[in-house]
Each structure stands twice: as C-alpha cells, then as structure tokens.
Design a protein around this motif. Structure first.
Motif, short mmCIF file in Angstrom:
data_model
loop_
_atom_site.label_atom_id
_atom_site.label_comp_id
_atom_site.label_asym_id
_atom_site.label_seq_id
_atom_site.Cartn_x
_atom_site.Cartn_y
_atom_site.Cartn_z
N TYR A 39 0.88 -1.17 0.00
CA TYR A 39 0.00 0.00 0.00
C TYR A 39 0.91 1.22 0.00
O TYR A 39 2.07 1.13 0.39
N GLY A 40 0.40 2.37 -0.38
CA GLY A 40 1.25 3.54 -0.33
C GLY A 40 0.52 4.82 -0.63
O GLY A 40 -0.67 4.84 -0.95
N THR A 41 1.27 5.88 -0.52
CA THR A 41 0.77 7.21 -0.85
C THR A 41 1.05 7.47 -2.33
O THR A 41 1.82 6.76 -2.96
N PHE A 42 0.41 8.49 -2.87
CA PHE A 42 0.61 8.89 -4.26
C PHE A 42 0.91 10.38 -4.30
O PHE A 42 0.31 11.17 -3.57
N ASP A 43 1.84 10.75 -5.14
CA ASP A 43 2.15 12.16 -5.41
C ASP A 43 2.64 12.94 -4.20
O ASP A 43 2.41 14.13 -4.08
N GLU A 44 3.32 12.25 -3.30
CA GLU A 44 3.97 12.94 -2.19
C GLU A 44 5.47 12.91 -2.45
O GLU A 44 5.95 12.17 -3.31
N SER A 45 6.21 13.69 -1.73
CA SER A 45 7.66 13.68 -1.91
C SER A 45 8.33 13.66 -0.55
O SER A 45 8.34 14.66 0.14
N PRO A 46 8.84 12.52 -0.12
CA PRO A 46 8.77 11.22 -0.79
C PRO A 46 7.44 10.52 -0.47
O PRO A 46 6.74 10.91 0.45
N ASN A 47 7.13 9.47 -1.24
CA ASN A 47 5.98 8.63 -0.96
C ASN A 47 6.34 7.62 0.12
O ASN A 47 7.50 7.24 0.28
N VAL A 48 5.34 7.19 0.87
CA VAL A 48 5.53 6.15 1.87
C VAL A 48 4.93 4.86 1.31
O VAL A 48 3.82 4.87 0.78
N ALA A 49 5.69 3.79 1.41
CA ALA A 49 5.22 2.48 0.94
C ALA A 49 5.19 1.52 2.12
O ALA A 49 6.15 1.43 2.89
N LEU A 50 4.09 0.82 2.25
CA LEU A 50 3.91 -0.18 3.30
C LEU A 50 3.92 -1.56 2.65
O LEU A 50 3.10 -1.82 1.76
N ASP A 87 -0.34 -10.54 13.93
CA ASP A 87 1.12 -10.42 14.06
C ASP A 87 1.88 -10.75 12.79
O ASP A 87 2.93 -11.39 12.82
N GLN A 88 1.37 -10.29 11.66
CA GLN A 88 2.06 -10.44 10.39
C GLN A 88 3.07 -9.29 10.25
O GLN A 88 2.79 -8.16 10.64
N PRO A 89 4.25 -9.54 9.66
CA PRO A 89 5.28 -8.50 9.56
C PRO A 89 4.91 -7.39 8.57
O PRO A 89 4.33 -7.67 7.51
N ILE A 90 5.24 -6.15 8.94
CA ILE A 90 5.06 -5.00 8.05
C ILE A 90 6.34 -4.17 8.05
O ILE A 90 7.07 -4.13 9.04
N TYR A 91 6.58 -3.49 6.92
CA TYR A 91 7.77 -2.67 6.74
C TYR A 91 7.39 -1.39 6.01
O TYR A 91 6.64 -1.44 5.03
N LEU A 92 7.90 -0.25 6.46
CA LEU A 92 7.61 1.05 5.86
C LEU A 92 8.87 1.60 5.21
O LEU A 92 9.96 1.58 5.81
N TYR A 93 8.71 2.10 3.99
CA TYR A 93 9.82 2.65 3.20
C TYR A 93 9.45 4.03 2.69
O TYR A 93 8.27 4.33 2.48
N LEU A 94 10.47 4.84 2.41
CA LEU A 94 10.30 6.10 1.72
C LEU A 94 10.82 5.90 0.30
O LEU A 94 11.86 5.27 0.10
N THR A 95 10.08 6.41 -0.69
CA THR A 95 10.49 6.26 -2.08
C THR A 95 10.07 7.48 -2.89
O THR A 95 9.08 8.14 -2.58
N ASP A 96 10.82 7.76 -3.94
CA ASP A 96 10.46 8.83 -4.87
C ASP A 96 9.52 8.34 -5.96
O ASP A 96 9.04 9.12 -6.77
N PHE A 97 9.25 7.02 -5.99
CA PHE A 97 8.37 6.45 -7.00
C PHE A 97 6.91 6.60 -6.56
O PHE A 97 6.57 6.40 -5.41
N ASN A 98 6.04 6.92 -7.50
CA ASN A 98 4.60 7.00 -7.27
C ASN A 98 3.94 5.64 -7.32
O ASN A 98 2.85 5.45 -6.80
N ASP A 99 4.56 4.70 -8.00
CA ASP A 99 3.98 3.41 -8.32
C ASP A 99 4.88 2.31 -7.76
O ASP A 99 6.02 2.15 -8.21
#
Length: 190
Positions: A39-50, A87-99
């Motif tokens: 899942y993630g955000t769109f059109d942010e700088s940077p985008n967050v991806a889960l 209790d499933q694992p999740i990870y959050l990333y910052l990215t410059d990609f929209n997709d």
C-alpha cells in the motif's frame, strides 16, 4: 500485483480439485495462504510504501508472507478465500516512486545482482485480513487490509492501516489503484 493474484487463483483451483467429492459445500477447508501486499501514498515527496508479509527484498523474489487460510466452497459453485491472521510483519519505506510495482521493477534487478536493498524506516506487525471471492463468471473480487503498529529506526512509533478493495475481470485489473487503495500512517510518539 496481478502475478500475486494469479497465484491466489491457482490456490483456489488446487483446493477445489483436491476437495473430496463428499465435502460439505457450506463448510470450509483450512490451509496456508502465500501473500505479499503493498500500500502507499501517491504524489507525495517522498511517498511512503507499506509492505505487508515481508521486506521489499523478499518481494523481489517471491510472495514473502504466509497466513492461515479458510476456503469456503459455496453451493452455487463460487469460492471464497478468507484470511484473518495476527502479528504479520510489516515494513515502511520512503520512495520517490509514485507506483510501487514500477519501484520494484527498478530496484529488484540490482538486488538480484548483489546491490543493497533499500532499508525500511520502520517495521512492526499487523493484523491481516483477506477476502477473495471468485464467482462462477470471470470476475474475482479482492479485499485485503493490514492494521498494526510499527517502530521507526529513530524510535518513533506509528499506527498503520492499509486497505485495498478491487476486482479482476477477465484477468485484467479493474480501476486505478488511486481509487481502491487506502493508506494511513499516524505518528503516535516515541
């Protein structure tokens, strides 16, 4: 995403074929579900991806997560797959990609050749829910969600929620992810 969905459909077919002829249509069969949701955000700088189920690096090579699965065979020939796991694992990333799929396509070849994978800025666990409904036609309806908490590498705590509610018809995704993906990240302190 479609590759992951097609793997889920294969599970439906395999379980449907493996079900004994005398199985109760309104009962369910238990099994294991391989998954990887993002899942993630769109059109942010940077985008967050889960990423739910595994790290970005694990996504490059397979569906990283597994969860408990219940398969319901309906009297009308339809099939419902349901997952409700904690209790499933999740990870959050910052990215410059929209997709996110484009981002994976950009970084996975380098990771396969030995480049370092992007590091998550936070990780944690979440409750995961999945419902995949396959009717007697060529339409499959998919809902999935994660709801949990993550802790950042700097000690910041986050509440995380991601949802997707969409359909695949004739093997093609219906709609635009901007319309059916929901994502909320709330900082809850240190």
């Amino acid at each position: 995403m479609l590759r992951r969905l097609m793997a889920a459909f294969t599970v439906i077919l395999v379980i449907g074929v493996a079900a004994p002829a005398g199985a109760e249509p309104q009962g369910f069969i238990e099994g294991e579900f391989e998954y990887g949701w993002f899942y993630g955000t769109f059109d942010e700088s940077p985008n967050v991806a889960l990423f739910a189920g595994g790290t970005l690096e694990e996504f490059c090579f397979a569906d990283p997560g597994t969860a408990k699965l219940r398969v319901f065979l309906r009297n009308d020939g339809s099939v419902d797959l349901k997952v409700n796991d904690k209790d499933q694992p999740i990870y959050l990333y910052l990215t410059d990609f929209n997709d996110i799929p484009v981002w994976l396509d950009a970084v996975c070849p380098g990771i396969a050749e030995g480049d370092a994978a992007p590091e998550p800025f936070a990780s944690g666990t979440a409750d995961t829910k999945v419902r995949i409904s396959e009717g007697t036609g060529d339409r499959v309806e998919i809902f999935n969600s994660v709801n949990g908490k993550a802790t950042g590498t700097d000690g910041t705590n986050y509440k995380v929620r991601g949802t997707a509610d969409f359909a695949v018809e004739g093997g093609e995704l219906v709609g635009d992810p901007r319309e059916f993906v929901g994502f909320k990240l709330t900082e809850i302190g240190r």
